[in-house]
Motif scaffolding. Structure first.
Motif, short mmCIF file in Angstrom:
data_model
loop_
_atom_site.label_atom_id
_atom_site.label_comp_id
_atom_site.label_asym_id
_atom_site.label_seq_id
_atom_site.Cartn_x
_atom_site.Cartn_y
_atom_site.Cartn_z
N VAL A 40 0.83 -1.21 0.00
CA VAL A 40 0.00 0.00 0.00
C VAL A 40 0.87 1.26 0.00
N GLY A 41 1.91 1.27 0.84
CA GLY A 41 2.73 2.46 0.99
C GLY A 41 3.68 2.73 -0.17
N LYS A 42 4.13 1.69 -0.85
CA LYS A 42 5.15 1.87 -1.89
C LYS A 42 4.62 1.70 -3.31
N ALA A 43 3.48 1.01 -3.48
CA ALA A 43 2.97 0.77 -4.83
C ALA A 43 1.66 1.50 -5.12
N VAL A 44 0.78 1.57 -4.12
CA VAL A 44 -0.56 2.11 -4.37
C VAL A 44 -0.62 3.62 -4.10
N ILE A 45 -0.26 4.02 -2.89
CA ILE A 45 -0.40 5.43 -2.50
C ILE A 45 0.42 6.36 -3.39
#
Length: 261
Positions: free
Chosen positions: A181-186
């Motif tokens: 979530v923190g490195k790919a999505v957000i």
């Protein structure tokens, strides 16, 4: 497009136009609104505006008080939007099909977004007014709840549109849920999310005026007070300050959007 398709498209447009005309006529008949009489009153209304809503030297004496209430409304809108954005980020992550933890949290997040978004801010103000009374907390909560609904829905859609390739790549390397979530999505969705937050800041500054009238706070209360006192010169000054503030915020947010998008 062949001739048959063009003829069908024209007929559909004609039918749609007729439906709009019929609905307009029925609405006017039900509400007893006469369009011609309404148009005829416009010159008189404009004349009253230019005669009564004039900023005078006397009204400028109230400018410090007006600016103080305007600042209160502005910062309340900013606080409601930013705190709601944090809450909406978590709800958006849980509600998105790309990043959902389980079906229960996904349905719960979407339910919160649907309920909060589909009830107008004015309605939330009236409901909360009964519980919290006329104070700034009521205005803050009304803006907060409405913003959570809108931003949660916007964040869910933004996350759903994110590229799956980086998510799949991190998943293949054994990355944890929070790392994905923190490195790919957000990072992919952040510019769009910031744009939605800026949009809600503008919207909440406008809504805060109406909310203030209902809750007795901020610039809305000042506007309502001068209006009930029939002090139209002060009303004009309040209106002018609100318009200038909204325009400035709109220009700043548009500039930020151009930079980040």
């Amino acid at each position: 497009m062949n001739e048959k398709s063009m003829r069908k498209s024209r007929w559909q447009s004609v039918v749609f136009l007729l439906i709009i005309i019929v609905l307009t006529y029925l609405s006017s008949a039900i509400t007893t609104f006469n369009f011609i009489e309404g148009m005829a009153t416009i010159p008189e209304a404009l004349g009253w505006i230019f005669t009564n809503l004039m900023v005078t030297q006397e009204s400028f004496e109230r400018l410090p008080k007006i600016l103080g209430k305007l600042a209160e409304t502005f910062f309340m809108s900013i606080a409601a939007t930013t705190i709601a954005a944090v809450v909406s980020l978590f709800l958006g992550v849980f509600g998105s099909k790309t990043t959902k933890v389980n079906n229960f949290l996904s349905v719960f997040a979407r339910f919160i977004a649907s309920v909060s978004r589909n009830i107008p801010v004015v309605a939330w103000s009236l409901v909360l007014l009964i519980s919290f009374g006329q104070n700034s907390v009521t205005g803050f909560l009304a803006l907060f709840v409405g913003t959570v609904g809108f931003l949660t829905r916007a964040f869910i859609e933004s996350i759903d549109e994110a590229s799956q390739s980086s998510v799949e790549a991190l998943t293949a390397t054994g990355a944890t849920y929070f790392q994905i979530v923190g490195k790919a999505v957000i990072p992919q969705c952040l510019p769009q999310m910031i744009s939605w937050v800026l949009f809600m800041v503008e919207t909440n500054i406008r809504n805060a005026t109406l909310v203030g009238i209902l809750t007795g706070t901020g610039i809305g209360y000042t506007f309502d007070m001068y209006y009930k006192m029939l002090n139209y010169n002060a009303v004009a000054l309040v209106t002018l300050c609100i318009v200038i503030t909204v325009i400035i915020v709109d220009l700043i947010s548009n500039y930020i959007r151009k930079v980040i998008l």
